[in-house]
Design a protein around this motif. Structure first.
Motif, mmCIF file in Angstrom:
data_model
loop_
_atom_site.group_PDB
_atom_site.id
_atom_site.type_symbol
_atom_site.label_atom_id
_atom_site.label_comp_id
_atom_site.label_asym_id
_atom_site.label_seq_id
_atom_site.Cartn_x
_atom_site.Cartn_y
_atom_site.Cartn_z
ATOM 1 N N LYS A 18 0.844 -1.201 0.000
ATOM 2 C CA LYS A 18 0.000 0.000 0.000
ATOM 3 C C LYS A 18 0.882 1.255 0.000
ATOM 4 O O LYS A 18 0.635 2.210 -0.736
ATOM 5 C CB LYS A 18 -0.925 -0.013 1.224
ATOM 6 C CG LYS A 18 -1.849 1.175 1.292
ATOM 7 C CD LYS A 18 -2.754 1.125 2.521
ATOM 8 C CE LYS A 18 -3.645 2.344 2.521
ATOM 9 N NZ LYS A 18 -4.180 2.669 3.830
ATOM 10 N N TRP A 19 1.939 1.238 0.818
ATOM 11 C CA TRP A 19 2.846 2.375 0.893
ATOM 12 C C TRP A 19 3.530 2.608 -0.455
ATOM 13 O O TRP A 19 3.609 3.745 -0.926
ATOM 14 C CB TRP A 19 3.887 2.135 1.995
ATOM 15 C CG TRP A 19 4.822 3.288 2.183
ATOM 16 C CD1 TRP A 19 4.630 4.387 2.967
ATOM 17 C CD2 TRP A 19 6.098 3.482 1.545
ATOM 18 N NE1 TRP A 19 5.703 5.235 2.871
ATOM 19 C CE2 TRP A 19 6.616 4.695 1.995
ATOM 20 C CE3 TRP A 19 6.844 2.723 0.640
ATOM 21 C CZ2 TRP A 19 7.853 5.189 1.582
ATOM 22 C CZ3 TRP A 19 8.072 3.211 0.229
ATOM 23 C CH2 TRP A 19 8.566 4.434 0.695
ATOM 24 N N ASP A 21 2.473 1.772 -3.397
ATOM 25 C CA ASP A 21 1.464 2.283 -4.330
ATOM 26 C C ASP A 21 1.173 3.759 -4.074
ATOM 27 O O ASP A 21 1.038 4.543 -5.009
ATOM 28 C CB ASP A 21 0.179 1.450 -4.245
ATOM 29 C CG ASP A 21 0.367 0.031 -4.766
ATOM 30 O OD1 ASP A 21 1.345 -0.226 -5.506
ATOM 31 O OD2 ASP A 21 -0.470 -0.838 -4.425
ATOM 32 N N GLU A 22 1.099 4.139 -2.805
ATOM 33 C CA GLU A 22 0.860 5.551 -2.456
ATOM 34 C C GLU A 22 2.013 6.447 -2.901
ATOM 35 O O GLU A 22 1.812 7.620 -3.196
ATOM 36 C CB GLU A 22 0.649 5.696 -0.944
ATOM 37 C CG GLU A 22 -0.681 5.150 -0.468
ATOM 38 C CD GLU A 22 -0.797 5.094 1.059
ATOM 39 O OE1 GLU A 22 0.220 5.338 1.767
ATOM 40 O OE2 GLU A 22 -1.905 4.789 1.534
ATOM 41 N N GLN A 23 3.222 5.891 -2.939
ATOM 42 C CA GLN A 23 4.393 6.653 -3.392
ATOM 43 C C GLN A 23 4.459 6.745 -4.912
ATOM 44 O O GLN A 23 5.297 7.458 -5.460
ATOM 45 C CB GLN A 23 5.693 6.012 -2.879
ATOM 46 C CG GLN A 23 5.780 5.799 -1.397
ATOM 47 C CD GLN A 23 5.399 7.009 -0.575
ATOM 48 O OE1 GLN A 23 5.973 8.083 -0.737
ATOM 49 N NE2 GLN A 23 4.422 6.857 0.292
#
Length: 116
Positions: A18-19, A21-23
């Motif tokens: 998730k991290w 992807d958020e980056q």
């Protein structure tokens, strides 16, 4: 090229994905159970990371505990540890981020940010 080595059922791996992807990070996901790292890969990653070999061992896993590795690892050479880890992906600390800048086993956003 960025490779994200993970286990889909692992909650830490899910947070790391998730991290990433958020980056907006571009990466290739590699399932650790199906595509277990080889001893040579593990040795190269450990050298590139500059971390102790133990950081690549999944010390919280059931397999680690059932094999009694807490007592066995201190007497093993690095090569023996890599050979052992190469036998089963569940023995390897996850997730692992491998980039051109470095390697980091386990998920720490601040460390991973340095590698992207």
């Amino acid at each position: 090229m960025t490779t994200f080595i993970c286990y889909d059922k692992c909650t830490t791996c899910q947070k790391a994905k998730k991290w990433l992807d958020e980056q907006g990070a571009a990466y290739t996901a590699r399932p650790i159970k199906e595509e277990n790292p080889t001893a040579a890969e593990l040795a190269a990653w450990q050298a590139k990371s500059g971390l102790p070999v133990k950081k690549f061992v999944n010390t919280s896993g059931l397999l680690y505990k059932s094999m009694g590795l807490k007592d066995k690892l201190p007497a093993m050479t690095d090569a023996e540890v890599f050979d052992l880890l190469a036998t089963d992906g569940m023995l390897v600390k996850r997730p692992i981020l491998v980039t051109d800048k470095g390697v980091f086993p386990g998920f720490k956003a601040e460390e991973w940010a340095k590698l992207l």
